[in-house]
Scaffold this motif. Structure first.
Motif, PDB file in Angstrom:
ATOM      1  N   UNK A  38       0.822  -1.200   0.000  1.00 24.48           N
ATOM      2  CA  UNK A  38       0.000   0.000   0.000  1.00 24.48           C
ATOM      3  C   UNK A  38       0.854   1.247   0.000  1.00 24.48           C
ATOM      4  N   UNK A  39       0.352   2.301  -0.589  1.00 25.29           N
ATOM      5  CA  UNK A  39       1.047   3.590  -0.563  1.00 25.29           C
ATOM      6  C   UNK A  39       0.614   4.349   0.677  1.00 25.29           C
ATOM      7  N   UNK A  40       1.567   4.925   1.340  1.00 29.65           N
ATOM      8  CA  UNK A  40       1.300   5.723   2.527  1.00 29.65           C
ATOM      9  C   UNK A  40       1.789   7.126   2.242  1.00 29.65           C
ATOM     10  N   UNK A  41       0.906   8.096   2.407  1.00 30.17           N
ATOM     11  CA  UNK A  41       1.280   9.477   2.119  1.00 30.17           C
ATOM     12  C   UNK A  41       2.260   9.992   3.161  1.00 30.17           C
ATOM     13  N   UNK A  42       3.294  10.654   2.684  1.00 29.31           N
ATOM     14  CA  UNK A  42       4.232  11.336   3.571  1.00 29.31           C
ATOM     15  C   UNK A  42       4.062  12.829   3.317  1.00 29.31           C
ATOM     16  N   UNK A  43       3.887  13.609   4.358  1.00 28.32           N
ATOM     17  CA  UNK A  43       3.671  15.037   4.154  1.00 28.32           C
ATOM     18  C   UNK A  43       4.794  15.675   3.330  1.00 28.32           C
TER      19      UNK A  43
ATOM     20  N   UNK B 243      -9.754  -6.059  -0.605  1.00 25.88           N
ATOM     21  CA  UNK B 243      -9.440  -4.635  -0.592  1.00 25.88           C
ATOM     22  C   UNK B 243      -9.101  -4.163  -2.000  1.00 25.88           C
ATOM     23  N   UNK B 244      -8.353  -4.968  -2.729  1.00 31.83           N
ATOM     24  CA  UNK B 244      -7.969  -4.599  -4.088  1.00 31.83           C
ATOM     25  C   UNK B 244      -7.191  -3.303  -4.116  1.00 31.83           C
ATOM     26  N   UNK B 245      -7.515  -2.458  -5.072  1.00 32.05           N
ATOM     27  CA  UNK B 245      -6.814  -1.189  -5.231  1.00 32.05           C
ATOM     28  C   UNK B 245      -7.575  -0.030  -4.609  1.00 32.05           C
ATOM     29  N   UNK B 246      -8.564  -0.332  -3.775  1.00 34.98           N
ATOM     30  CA  UNK B 246      -9.323   0.726  -3.128  1.00 34.98           C
ATOM     31  C   UNK B 246      -8.777   0.969  -1.727  1.00 34.98           C
ATOM     32  N   UNK B 247      -9.206   2.044  -1.117  1.00 38.81           N
ATOM     33  CA  UNK B 247      -8.767   2.343   0.240  1.00 38.81           C
ATOM     34  C   UNK B 247      -9.293   1.300   1.211  1.00 38.81           C
ATOM     35  N   UNK B 248      -8.476   0.995   2.175  1.00 31.73           N
ATOM     36  CA  UNK B 248      -8.833  -0.019   3.168  1.00 31.73           C
ATOM     37  C   UNK B 248      -9.963   0.469   4.067  1.00 31.73           C
ATOM     38  N   UNK B 249     -10.809  -0.460   4.465  1.00 30.57           N
ATOM     39  CA  UNK B 249     -11.844  -0.187   5.451  1.00 30.57           C
ATOM     40  C   UNK B 249     -11.470  -0.990   6.691  1.00 30.57           C
ATOM     41  N   UNK B 250     -11.205  -0.279   7.772  1.00 30.82           N
ATOM     42  CA  UNK B 250     -10.829  -0.924   9.025  1.00 30.82           C
ATOM     43  C   UNK B 250     -12.019  -0.805   9.963  1.00 30.82           C
ATOM     44  N   UNK B 251     -12.658  -1.934  10.278  1.00 32.53           N
ATOM     45  CA  UNK B 251     -13.876  -1.869  11.098  1.00 32.53           C
ATOM     46  C   UNK B 251     -13.581  -1.617  12.571  1.00 32.53           C
ATOM     47  N   UNK B 252     -14.512  -0.963  13.235  1.00 34.53           N
ATOM     48  CA  UNK B 252     -14.482  -0.837  14.686  1.00 34.53           C
ATOM     49  C   UNK B 252     -14.912  -2.183  15.263  1.00 34.53           C
ATOM     50  N   UNK B 253     -14.454  -2.491  16.450  1.00 34.84           N
ATOM     51  CA  UNK B 253     -14.828  -3.741  17.105  1.00 34.84           C
ATOM     52  C   UNK B 253     -16.330  -3.747  17.395  1.00 34.84           C
ATOM     53  N   UNK B 254     -17.007  -4.860  17.100  1.00 39.15           N
ATOM     54  CA  UNK B 254     -18.440  -4.938  17.413  1.00 39.15           C
ATOM     55  C   UNK B 254     -18.696  -5.029  18.925  1.00 39.15           C
ATOM     56  N   UNK B 255     -17.645  -5.243  19.709  1.00 34.12           N
ATOM     57  CA  UNK B 255     -17.794  -5.335  21.164  1.00 34.12           C
ATOM     58  C   UNK B 255     -17.862  -3.960  21.833  1.00 34.12           C
ATOM     59  N   UNK B 256     -17.608  -2.901  21.068  1.00 35.80           N
ATOM     60  CA  UNK B 256     -17.603  -1.547  21.627  1.00 35.80           C
ATOM     61  C   UNK B 256     -18.971  -0.899  21.470  1.00 35.80           C
TER      62      UNK B 256
END
Length: 147
Positions: free
Chosen positions: A39-44, A63-76
């Protein structure tokens, strides 16, 4: 490109997308097998750098070439949680503070804050953040602040 075992050891054999363990002995053709995400990570003010991260093959493929979706824990117990990946990108670019969720009680907010710091230590290890829990409007606001 780094060796799979080097990336796996660095990431403690946990998928950066779903945060579940990755079996280092599983076939790379298996859905739960290890894969390296480039993945590419932006550096300022310096363009983009490549960061290799460990992922399950299925998570990486989904995920493919799209931005990642990181889910929140369902326990919260969080209300209106902000998208984690986009929040991390904004904090990397601009720094500062961003409200990421509302919680009905202080205990819920403290639990969410502890989980979020732990999750970000693996998702964005290069980003130093601290959490703040503040009362507001009968609820508790959870904010991230760059350190």
């Amino acid at each position: 490109m780094s060796n799979l075992s080097v990336v796996g050891d660095r990431d403690s054999w946990r998928c950066w997308l779903c945060d579940e363990p990755v079996d280092p002995d599983a076939s790379v053709n298996s859905d739960r097998g290890p894969s390296v995400d480039l993945g590419a990570v932006a550096k300022p003010k310096k363009g983009a750098a490549t960061l290799e991260r460990l992922a399950h093959r299925a998570c990486n493929t989904r995920k493919g070439a799209v931005k990642a979706v990181v889910p929140w824990s369902p326990d919260l117990f969080v209300v209106d949680p902000a998208p984690i990946a986009e929040t991390v990108e904004r904090l990397r670019r601009k720094g500062g503070r961003e409200v990421v969720a509302r919680c009905p009680s202080r205990a819920d907010a403290d639990q969410a804050a502890a989980w979020l710091v732990d999750r970000l230590s693996r998702f964005a290890p290069d980003l130093a953040v601290a959490t703040q829990v503040e009362p507001g409007g009968g609820q508790f606001l959870l904010a991230l602040r760059t350190a």
